[in-house]
Write an enzyme that holds these catalytic residues in place. Structure first.
Site, PDB file in Angstrom:
ATOM      1  N   GLY A 165      40.073  37.301  39.506  1.00 55.64           N
ATOM      2  CA  GLY A 165      40.541  37.914  38.334  1.00 55.64           C
ATOM      3  C   GLY A 165      41.178  39.141  38.305  1.00 55.64           C
ATOM      4  N   THR A 166      40.495  40.023  39.287  1.00 56.71           N
ATOM      5  CA  THR A 166      41.046  41.614  39.492  1.00 56.71           C
ATOM      6  C   THR A 166      42.422  41.534  39.928  1.00 56.71           C
ATOM      7  OG1 THR A 166      39.036  42.355  39.911  1.00 56.71           O
ATOM      8  CG2 THR A 166      40.589  43.659  40.786  1.00 56.71           C
ATOM      9  N   GLN A 176      36.365  34.919  31.500  1.00 57.38           N
ATOM     10  CA  GLN A 176      35.002  34.573  30.921  1.00 57.38           C
ATOM     11  C   GLN A 176      35.085  33.281  30.075  1.00 57.38           C
ATOM     12  OE1 GLN A 176      31.850  35.388  31.451  1.00 57.38           O
ATOM     13  NE2 GLN A 176      32.348  37.327  32.841  1.00 57.38           N
ATOM     14  N   SER A 193      39.351  33.237  37.172  1.00 56.44           N
ATOM     15  CA  SER A 193      38.536  33.428  38.475  1.00 56.44           C
ATOM     16  C   SER A 193      37.457  32.319  38.738  1.00 56.44           C
ATOM     17  CB  SER A 193      37.815  34.853  38.330  1.00 56.44           C
ATOM     18  OG  SER A 193      37.354  35.040  39.527  1.00 56.44           O
ATOM     19  N   HIS A 231      34.789  31.664  40.269  1.00 58.85           N
ATOM     20  CA  HIS A 231      33.414  32.089  40.350  1.00 58.85           C
ATOM     21  C   HIS A 231      32.525  32.070  39.043  1.00 58.85           C
ATOM     22  CE1 HIS A 231      32.402  36.372  40.026  1.00 58.85           C
ATOM     23  NE2 HIS A 231      33.971  36.429  40.177  1.00 58.85           N
ATOM     24  N   THR A 240      48.465  33.927  53.776  1.00 59.84           N
ATOM     25  CA  THR A 240      47.889  32.402  53.862  1.00 59.84           C
ATOM     26  C   THR A 240      47.057  31.950  52.689  1.00 59.84           C
ATOM     27  OG1 THR A 240      48.539  32.768  56.207  1.00 59.84           O
ATOM     28  CG2 THR A 240      47.365  30.841  55.341  1.00 59.84           C
ATOM     29  N   CYS A 300      30.738  44.553  37.999  1.00 58.07           N
ATOM     30  CA  CYS A 300      31.527  45.530  38.522  1.00 58.07           C
ATOM     31  C   CYS A 300      31.030  46.956  38.604  1.00 58.07           C
ATOM     32  CB  CYS A 300      33.061  45.424  38.007  1.00 58.07           C
ATOM     33  SG  CYS A 300      33.709  43.654  38.397  1.00 58.07           S
TER      34      CYS A 300
END
Length: 371
Positions: free
Chosen positions: A69-70, A177, A197, A199, A234, A319
């Site tokens: 996400g970042t 989220q 993202s 995770h 890659t 974070c």
């Protein structure tokens, strides 16, 4: 230990582990190689990209795989702003965004002279009218989140999209989220950039994606011609396959999972009804995240007591873990002097949590804070 910090990260699902293990043991080729090993890897890469595109109802060429996400947020905001300075230098966001958005905006302000408007919640909510009123002739980008990672509040993305679509500005949505939990279809919502993202929906860490319309934006990474020349490096094939599998799993049980998590939230609040507490979000907020406080109860002490009792919860964004800084989301919503900044904790669910686990948590909270 019972885990209630799913807004920070989620456990890998068995099907995701199986899919990733299969890639790790059978497909080690570089997707850019032209020999048989590379072609097999490239095939898996195309299939995963198509899976994500199908779920979002977009073209597969509009999906760029990133490290999470970042990076997706940075790419959309920096990439578009720096490439389109000739159209204007005004950006709009909210004061409750993730730090990967807020710090990126600050960077553009300090290093390149962009003018950024940070909207604060009014009566606890960000409204589409605030976006409309903040738009200027030189506005080139609006960046807002779909679901807040600390309070669970849902922003009015559909209404914001309709407003921004009538302007030269483009709309970036941080959907980290929300993805995998509720339907998210960028084109139907007039979204130009959308970040995700893996995770956060039971996929692996270190892999995400950016949906990007056919817009001119600068690449952040330079080198090879991967990702249609938009993101050199890659590809993390194992992670990408895991992301695709996790998103499919979430999509298949999305309605059922949402209903289950809504029951978890109601069970928690019903279990605390005789306890003195307050909510930091609207009653209609995203059920996956519950932010609540207990008057005169220090949040750090409460977290330690819960941890020792076998419950993993948090005070906010992962974070900012390890810091004692107050929540910027609660500060923007309630003011820097609000007692809520010192008293509030975040409990975040996944479909893996059970009613029994939530009942144990509510009983433990009552035991700690009293009636």
């Amino acid at each position: 230990m019972i885990y209630f910090d799913n807004a920070a990260t989620t456990a890998l699902s068995p099907t995701v582990i199986e899919a990733m293990t299969d890639v790790m043991t059978s497909t080690f080729g570089n997707p850019s190689s032209t020999h048989a090993y590379g072609r097999e890897a490239s095939k898996l890469l195309r299939e995963a990209r198509q899976k994500v595109a199908d779920i979002l109802h977009v073209n597969s060429r509009e999906i760029i795989f990133t490290s999470g996400g970042t990076e997706s947020n940075n790419t959309a905001i920096k990439g578009y702003a720096l490439a389109n300075q000739s159209k204007g230098n005004h950006l709009i966001t909210t004061a409750i965004e993730h730090h990967s958005v807020l710090h990126t905006m600050s960077y553009l302000e300090e290093r390149f002279g962009f003018d950024v408007t940070y909207l604060k919640p009014v009566n606890g909510r960000i409204t589409a009218k605030q976006i409309q009123d903040a738009l200027r002739e030189d506005t080139i980008l609006v960046s807002v989140m779909y679901a807040n990672n600390e309070t669970g509040d849902l922003l009015p993305i559909k209404e914001i999209g309709q407003i921004v679509a009538q302007h030269q500005a483009v709309l970036h949505v941080d959907a980290v989220q929300a993805l995998g939990k509720i339907p998210v279809h960028p084109k139907e919502l007039n979204i130009d950039f959308l970040s995700g993202s893996a995770h956060k929906f039971h996929g692996p860490k270190g892999i995400g994606f950016l949906f990007a319309e056919s817009l001119h934006f600068d690449s952040l990474l330079h080198g090879g011609e991967q990702e249609d020349k938009r993101r050199a490096s890659t590809e993390n094939l194992t992670g990408i396959v895991g992301l695709g599998q996790a998103l499919i799993d979430s999509q298949e049980r999305q309605k059922e999972n949402l209903e289950h998590v809504d029951r978890l939230r109601k069970t928690l609040l019903d279990g605390l009804k005789d306890c003195d507490f307050y909510l930091n979000s609207a009653p209609s907020a995203f059920p996956y995240v519950v932010n609540l406080g207990f008057p005169k109860r220090n949040k750090e002490t409460l977290l330690t007591q819960l941890d020792l009792a076998g419950f993993a919860v948090s005070t906010g964004s992962a974070c900012t873990a390890g810091t004692v800084a107050p929540s910027h989301v609660l500060e923007a919503t309630f003011g820097q002097d609000s007692h809520r900044l010192k008293e509030s904790i975040r409990i975040s669910f996944s479909e893996n949590n059970t009613i029994e686990e939530v009942t144990l948590l509510s009983k433990k909270l009552i035991e700690i804070v009293g009636h």
